[in-house]
Design a protein around this motif. Structure first.
Motif, PDB file in Angstrom:
ATOM      1  N   GLY A  79     -28.896 -23.691  36.764  1.00 21.87           N
ATOM      2  CA  GLY A  79     -28.305 -24.836  36.075  1.00 21.87           C
ATOM      3  C   GLY A  79     -28.114 -24.541  34.602  1.00 21.87           C
ATOM      4  N   ARG A  80     -27.302 -25.359  33.947  1.00 26.02           N
ATOM      5  CA  ARG A  80     -27.024 -25.148  32.523  1.00 26.02           C
ATOM      6  C   ARG A  80     -27.150 -26.457  31.755  1.00 26.02           C
ATOM      7  NH1 ARG A  80     -24.475 -20.338  31.222  1.00 26.02           N
ATOM      8  NH2 ARG A  80     -23.457 -21.202  29.410  1.00 26.02           N
ATOM      9  N   VAL A  81     -27.579 -26.347  30.514  1.00 21.93           N
ATOM     10  CA  VAL A  81     -27.577 -27.464  29.576  1.00 21.93           C
ATOM     11  C   VAL A  81     -27.032 -26.895  28.274  1.00 21.93           C
ATOM     12  CG1 VAL A  81     -28.936 -29.204  28.371  1.00 21.93           C
ATOM     13  CG2 VAL A  81     -29.655 -28.447  30.638  1.00 21.93           C
ATOM     14  N   ALA A  82     -25.950 -27.489  27.785  1.00 24.72           N
ATOM     15  CA  ALA A  82     -25.330 -27.008  26.554  1.00 24.72           C
ATOM     16  C   ALA A  82     -25.262 -28.148  25.555  1.00 24.72           C
ATOM     17  CB  ALA A  82     -23.935 -26.473  26.836  1.00 24.72           C
ATOM     18  N   GLY A  83     -25.534 -27.827  24.307  1.00 25.48           N
ATOM     19  CA  GLY A  83     -25.453 -28.835  23.267  1.00 25.48           C
ATOM     20  C   GLY A  83     -26.015 -28.330  21.956  1.00 25.48           C
ATOM     21  N   ALA A  84     -26.113 -29.246  21.004  1.00 18.65           N
ATOM     22  CA  ALA A  84     -26.641 -28.931  19.675  1.00 18.65           C
ATOM     23  C   ALA A  84     -28.150 -29.147  19.660  1.00 18.65           C
ATOM     24  CB  ALA A  84     -25.982 -29.821  18.627  1.00 18.65           C
ATOM     25  N   VAL A  85     -28.853 -28.248  19.012  1.00 19.78           N
ATOM     26  CA  VAL A  85     -30.311 -28.356  18.888  1.00 19.78           C
ATOM     27  C   VAL A  85     -30.615 -29.539  17.964  1.00 19.78           C
ATOM     28  CG1 VAL A  85     -32.425 -27.205  18.132  1.00 19.78           C
ATOM     29  CG2 VAL A  85     -30.609 -25.877  19.250  1.00 19.78           C
ATOM     30  N   ALA A  86     -31.191 -30.605  18.552  1.00 18.19           N
ATOM     31  CA  ALA A  86     -31.476 -31.827  17.792  1.00 18.19           C
ATOM     32  C   ALA A  86     -32.919 -31.884  17.325  1.00 18.19           C
ATOM     33  CB  ALA A  86     -31.158 -33.059  18.638  1.00 18.19           C
ATOM     34  N   ASP A  87     -33.834 -31.338  18.113  1.00 20.85           N
ATOM     35  CA  ASP A  87     -35.264 -31.372  17.791  1.00 20.85           C
ATOM     36  C   ASP A  87     -35.941 -30.326  18.665  1.00 20.85           C
ATOM     37  OD1 ASP A  87     -37.646 -32.133  16.617  1.00 20.85           O
ATOM     38  OD2 ASP A  87     -37.678 -34.146  17.463  1.00 20.85           O
TER      39      ASP A  87
ATOM     40  N   ALA B 110     -43.064 -26.087  22.712  1.00 20.70           N
ATOM     41  CA  ALA B 110     -42.951 -26.057  24.167  1.00 20.70           C
ATOM     42  C   ALA B 110     -41.641 -26.602  24.710  1.00 20.70           C
ATOM     43  CB  ALA B 110     -44.110 -26.846  24.785  1.00 20.70           C
ATOM     44  N   TRP B 111     -40.818 -27.229  23.876  1.00 24.31           N
ATOM     45  CA  TRP B 111     -39.604 -27.853  24.382  1.00 24.31           C
ATOM     46  C   TRP B 111     -38.521 -27.907  23.312  1.00 24.31           C
ATOM     47  CZ3 TRP B 111     -38.525 -32.072  21.388  1.00 24.31           C
ATOM     48  CH2 TRP B 111     -39.603 -32.688  20.744  1.00 24.31           C
ATOM     49  N   VAL B 112     -37.287 -28.155  23.758  1.00 26.23           N
ATOM     50  CA  VAL B 112     -36.157 -28.330  22.858  1.00 26.23           C
ATOM     51  C   VAL B 112     -35.384 -29.570  23.301  1.00 26.23           C
ATOM     52  CG1 VAL B 112     -34.653 -26.768  24.197  1.00 26.23           C
ATOM     53  CG2 VAL B 112     -34.149 -27.220  21.780  1.00 26.23           C
ATOM     54  N   LEU B 113     -34.902 -30.334  22.343  1.00 29.70           N
ATOM     55  CA  LEU B 113     -34.066 -31.498  22.600  1.00 29.70           C
ATOM     56  C   LEU B 113     -32.642 -31.134  22.199  1.00 29.70           C
ATOM     57  CD1 LEU B 113     -33.729 -34.563  23.280  1.00 29.70           C
ATOM     58  CD2 LEU B 113     -34.149 -34.995  20.848  1.00 29.70           C
ATOM     59  N   LEU B 114     -31.714 -31.263  23.156  1.00 26.54           N
ATOM     60  CA  LEU B 114     -30.316 -30.961  22.885  1.00 26.54           C
ATOM     61  C   LEU B 114     -29.484 -32.236  22.927  1.00 26.54           C
ATOM     62  CD1 LEU B 114     -29.639 -27.757  25.027  1.00 26.54           C
ATOM     63  CD2 LEU B 114     -30.311 -27.900  22.630  1.00 26.54           C
ATOM     64  N   ASP B 115     -28.529 -32.338  22.009  1.00 27.24           N
ATOM     65  CA  ASP B 115     -27.497 -33.369  22.062  1.00 27.24           C
ATOM     66  C   ASP B 115     -26.358 -32.771  22.875  1.00 27.24           C
ATOM     67  OD1 ASP B 115     -28.681 -35.405  20.569  1.00 27.24           O
ATOM     68  OD2 ASP B 115     -28.008 -34.544  18.673  1.00 27.24           O
ATOM     69  N   THR B 116     -26.165 -33.284  24.092  1.00 28.34           N
ATOM     70  CA  THR B 116     -25.123 -32.769  24.970  1.00 28.34           C
ATOM     71  C   THR B 116     -23.967 -33.753  25.019  1.00 28.34           C
ATOM     72  OG1 THR B 116     -25.851 -33.806  27.038  1.00 28.34           O
ATOM     73  CG2 THR B 116     -26.972 -31.757  26.380  1.00 28.34           C
ATOM     74  N   ALA B 117     -22.890 -33.377  25.662  1.00 27.64           N
ATOM     75  CA  ALA B 117     -21.732 -34.265  25.812  1.00 27.64           C
ATOM     76  C   ALA B 117     -22.098 -35.491  26.633  1.00 27.64           C
ATOM     77  CB  ALA B 117     -20.582 -33.503  26.467  1.00 27.64           C
ATOM     78  N   GLU B 118     -23.083 -35.359  27.530  1.00 30.68           N
ATOM     79  CA  GLU B 118     -23.500 -36.460  28.406  1.00 30.68           C
ATOM     80  C   GLU B 118     -24.637 -37.294  27.818  1.00 30.68           C
ATOM     81  OE1 GLU B 118     -23.716 -33.112  29.633  1.00 30.68           O
ATOM     82  OE2 GLU B 118     -21.591 -33.220  30.146  1.00 30.68           O
ATOM     83  N   GLY B 119     -25.202 -36.889  26.726  1.00 31.72           N
ATOM     84  CA  GLY B 119     -26.360 -37.559  26.127  1.00 31.72           C
ATOM     85  C   GLY B 119     -27.402 -36.530  25.755  1.00 31.72           C
ATOM     86  N   GLN B 120     -28.614 -36.977  25.531  1.00 29.09           N
ATOM     87  CA  GLN B 120     -29.667 -36.045  25.131  1.00 29.09           C
ATOM     88  C   GLN B 120     -30.415 -35.508  26.343  1.00 29.09           C
ATOM     89  OE1 GLN B 120     -31.700 -38.386  21.991  1.00 29.09           O
ATOM     90  NE2 GLN B 120     -30.893 -36.791  20.641  1.00 29.09           N
ATOM     91  N   ALA B 121     -30.986 -34.313  26.170  1.00 28.51           N
ATOM     92  CA  ALA B 121     -31.767 -33.680  27.233  1.00 28.51           C
ATOM     93  C   ALA B 121     -32.952 -32.952  26.619  1.00 28.51           C
ATOM     94  CB  ALA B 121     -30.912 -32.700  28.029  1.00 28.51           C
ATOM     95  N   VAL B 122     -34.140 -33.199  27.168  1.00 27.58           N
ATOM     96  CA  VAL B 122     -35.341 -32.457  26.786  1.00 27.58           C
ATOM     97  C   VAL B 122     -35.512 -31.345  27.808  1.00 27.58           C
ATOM     98  CG1 VAL B 122     -37.856 -32.530  26.536  1.00 27.58           C
ATOM     99  CG2 VAL B 122     -36.474 -34.468  25.778  1.00 27.58           C
ATOM    100  N   VAL B 123     -35.647 -30.121  27.332  1.00 26.52           N
ATOM    101  CA  VAL B 123     -35.788 -28.968  28.215  1.00 26.52           C
ATOM    102  C   VAL B 123     -37.070 -28.224  27.849  1.00 26.52           C
ATOM    103  CG1 VAL B 123     -34.750 -26.792  28.988  1.00 26.52           C
ATOM    104  CG2 VAL B 123     -33.278 -28.754  28.400  1.00 26.52           C
ATOM    105  N   PRO B 124     -37.994 -28.082  28.817  1.00 27.97           N
ATOM    106  CA  PRO B 124     -39.178 -27.258  28.553  1.00 27.97           C
ATOM    107  C   PRO B 124     -38.738 -25.803  28.356  1.00 27.97           C
ATOM    108  CG  PRO B 124     -39.397 -28.490  30.625  1.00 27.97           C
ATOM    109  CD  PRO B 124     -37.991 -28.638  30.159  1.00 27.97           C
ATOM    110  N   LEU B 125     -39.285 -25.135  27.370  1.00 24.28           N
ATOM    111  CA  LEU B 125     -38.897 -23.744  27.140  1.00 24.28           C
ATOM    112  C   LEU B 125     -39.264 -22.856  28.329  1.00 24.28           C
ATOM    113  CD1 LEU B 125     -39.641 -23.302  23.332  1.00 24.28           C
ATOM    114  CD2 LEU B 125     -37.482 -23.851  24.478  1.00 24.28           C
TER     115      LEU B 125
END
Length: 168
Positions: free
Chosen positions: A59-67, A71-86
């Motif tokens: 799977g893929r999650v693409a976006g701007a690094v928001a926070d 242990a994790w990264v928050l991305l601003d994606t086209a669909e909204g925000q996503a928290v992804v564990p590293l």
């Protein structure tokens, strides 16, 4: 042969040896510094920049690094925000070479603590794992799992199984 030429040759050999020692020391220090760089530190240097994360399973999650935290990264994606564990990231595209230090608090901020904030908000989420994606509201977060109210079904999800938690 003149002695001056002999001494000049000796001096140039010593300068070459000294240059080689300095270059070897620089290479060693560069290697040592690079060995201490974390993925979170590289993402911190890329704050606001766009990345594409390839998750375990493809799977893929693409976006701007928001926070981010250690242990994790928050991305601003086209669909909204996503928290992804590293730990769910198999590869990254678009990440620069720079690195930025994380504060001690950021290094210690766990995925569970971020998910507790989402649980406290009561906002709907989509919890993505290798076993599927479930929509609902996070009701509680334990040390290593979360409880999701998925449309009347109480589902418990181990944090180690998480690939992403997306808005909505």
């Amino acid at each position: 042969m003149r002695w001056e030429l002999l001494f000049a040759d000796l001096e140039s050999r010593l300068e070459a040896e000294e240059r080689a020692e300095v270059e070897a020391e620089i290479a060693k220090r560069t290697r040592d510094e690079r060995a201490a760089v974390t993925l979170a530190g590289r993402l911190a240097a890329h704050a606001g920049g766009r990345v594409a994360l390839v998750l375990r399973g493809g799977g893929r999650v693409a976006g701007a690094v928001a926070d981010l935290a250690g242990a994790w990264v928050l991305l601003d994606t086209a669909e909204g925000q996503a928290v992804v564990p590293l730990t769910a990231v198999a590869a990254l595209d678009g990440l620069g070479h720079g690195s930025a230090p994380l504060t001690e608090v950021r290094r210690r901020l766990t995925l569970a603590s971020a998910l507790r904030e989402l649980a406290d908000s009561g906002l709907p989420v989509a919890v993505e794992t290798d076993g599927g994606t479930w929509r609902g509201v996070i009701r509680a977060v334990g040390a290593d799992h979360l409880d999701l109210d998925a449309g009347g079904v109480a589902r418990t999800v181990p944090l180690g199984a998480l690939l992403a938690v997306r808005a909505g």
